[in-house]
Design an enzyme around this catalytic site. Structure first.
Site: not given
Length: 462
Positions: A284, A296, A330-331, A358, A428
């Site tokens: 992503h 990520d 995606e997130e 991912d 994140h």
């Protein structure tokens, strides 16, 4: 009788020779793939640009659009058979100015602690909120508290990732519900805000953001939701033990806007024998905004791009049409993955295989598969080909969020599984940055992905 025995023996020998020749050929191709990635790879260079020149790429942001334009440009340089953008409407949420929080033991006596807004949270009122705190370990524990004791309070979800689980994704899955649904549940009982312990196995001062949902709550009933660092969570918990009457102050300026148009980026090599059978590899393109999204999922993006480049580098012409799909959103919505699957169904495209990266750019360990027993047995027969590269983990289980909408009976869904022990240190958070990437590990992952795609392209699905 003797003649029949001879024929059976001759056929068995012939089959064995064919199998050995095929194994030798596959071993040679995999060696070429790994050599090309480790000696002439582009993934690290691509990720350097994506991370350091563009940065965090939250859906709907200017940086997300820059990433789309960059990816389209780089894929066109590979001289693929087709490169296109697939439009998709995505949510837009902005963090605003840096969040601020402190613990107050008495008026004028405060201790600052690191927090960040969870993705999708509403802001605090101007000037912030300050309220007493109730600590809970789970959503179920919250339900056991009388509603009148929750009203006007801030709920502090403090369930850590389970450290004795070797599979850190299992540990993550065991506590992420408090981040995703914690605010919606607390608001039902009249809470004025929630604080959630960061999904992180390390003790540090970095809060980790992530998606959250208010479910069916009306706008007027939504409450602010923030993550607190693991050190901050331990400090707050200790202080509550000593003084249950302490208060917590939060100030956040985040905002949700109208949906905006964005794009999935798609590149394709047309199959030479079965052009209407599609295999995809992807990651992503969007990321959270605190770091630059290197692990990520910048790593997954460049590894997926590298699969197609490696095939061209070694001169391999696939039998089936192979696409790289760089998904948007995606997130905080999965809009890109859902849109790709919807269009594929509408066009009647026959997707037989999909692989997603991912889980970070760390040392590859193997793959997880969502597939039939017959296809999994075929994968198991390839184990010896991967052993020289220390790839040993082939398990049935999940694959990837973006490719999951493609699921149907005859498709093979796979996920690259790197070593996961360091992943949630960066996930994140502000330290998900390019300097946390190891070039060799990233390139090994790209080669491992290309090798699996090659094998499924050659032998097809069962």
């Amino acid at each position: 009788m003797i003649r029949n025995i001879f024929i059976i023996f001759f056929v068995a020998i012939s089959i064995s020779c064919v199998a050995q020749n095929s194994q030798k050929e596959d071993s040679t191709v995999l060696k070429k793939i790994y050599n090309a990635s480790l000696l002439k790879g582009k993934s690290y260079e691509w990720l350097d640009y994506l991370s350091n020149q563009i940065g965090g790429r939250l859906s709907g942001s200017i940086n997300a659009q820059k990433a789309v334009e960059w990816a389209e440009k780089e894929l066109k340089k590979l001289e693929l058979d087709r490169v296109k953008l697939q439009s998709v409407m995505v949510p837009k949420w902005t963090r605003g100015v840096t969040e601020f929080a402190y613990i107050e033991t008495e008026p004028g006596n405060t201790t600052n602690v690191p927090i960040c807004a969870l993705g999708g949270s509403v802001p605090t009122p101007i000037g912030g909120i300050k309220a007493p705190v109730i600590e809970v370990k789970s959503l179920d524990e919250l339900k056991d508290i009388e509603a009148d004791k929750i009203k006007g309070k801030i709920i502090f979800y403090n369930r850590p990732m389970q450290a004795d689980l070797i599979n850190t994704f299992e540990a993550y899955g065991g506590c992420v519900d408090q981040r995703y649904s914690g605010a919606a549940e607390a608001a039902k009982y009249g809470a004025v805000g929630v604080i959630v312990r960061s999904m992180n196995l390390r003790l540090d001062d970095l809060p980790h953001t992530g998606a959250m949902s208010y479910g069916n709550l009306k706008d007027k009933d939504k409450i602010p939701a923030a993550a607190i660092s693991t050190n901050g969570a331990d400090l707050l918990s200790s202080m509550l033990t000593l003084n249950p009457d302490i208060k917590f102050h939060i100030n956040m300026n985040c905002r949700t806007w109208k949906d905006v148009k964005s794009y999935n980026v798609i590149g394709e090599i047309k199959g030479s024998t079965y052009p209407n059978e599609y295999m995809i590899v992807g990651g992503h393109l969007d990321s959270w905004d605190l770091g630059d999204g290197a692990h990520d999922d910048g790593a997954g993006v460049v590894q997926s791009m590298e699969v197609l480049r490696l095939f061209k580098e070694i001169g391999y012409k696939p039998k089936r049409s192979i696409r790289v799909v760089l998904f948007m959103n995606e997130e905080n919505g999965l809009r890109g993955g859902k849109k790709y699957a919807k269009v594929a169904r509408e066009k009647g495209e026959n997707h037989i295989f999909a692989l997603e990266s991912d889980a970070g750019g760390f040392t590859p360990r193997g793959f997880s598969f969502d597939c039939s027993d017959a296809n999994f047995n075929q994968v198991q027969s390839w184990k010896t080909l991967f052993e020289p590269y220390l790839i040993h983990q082939f398990i049935k289980g999940g694959s990837g969020a973006d490719i999951s909408p493609l699921k149907k009976n005859n498709i093979v869904l796979a996920g690259l599984r790197p070593d996961s022990q360091r992943y949630f240190v960066h996930h994140h958070a502000k330290n998900d940055t390019f300097d946390a990437i190891n070039k060799r590990e990233l390139e090994l992952g790209a080669a491992t992905m290309a090798s699996l795609v090659y094998l499924f392209d050659k032998y097809g699905v069962k």
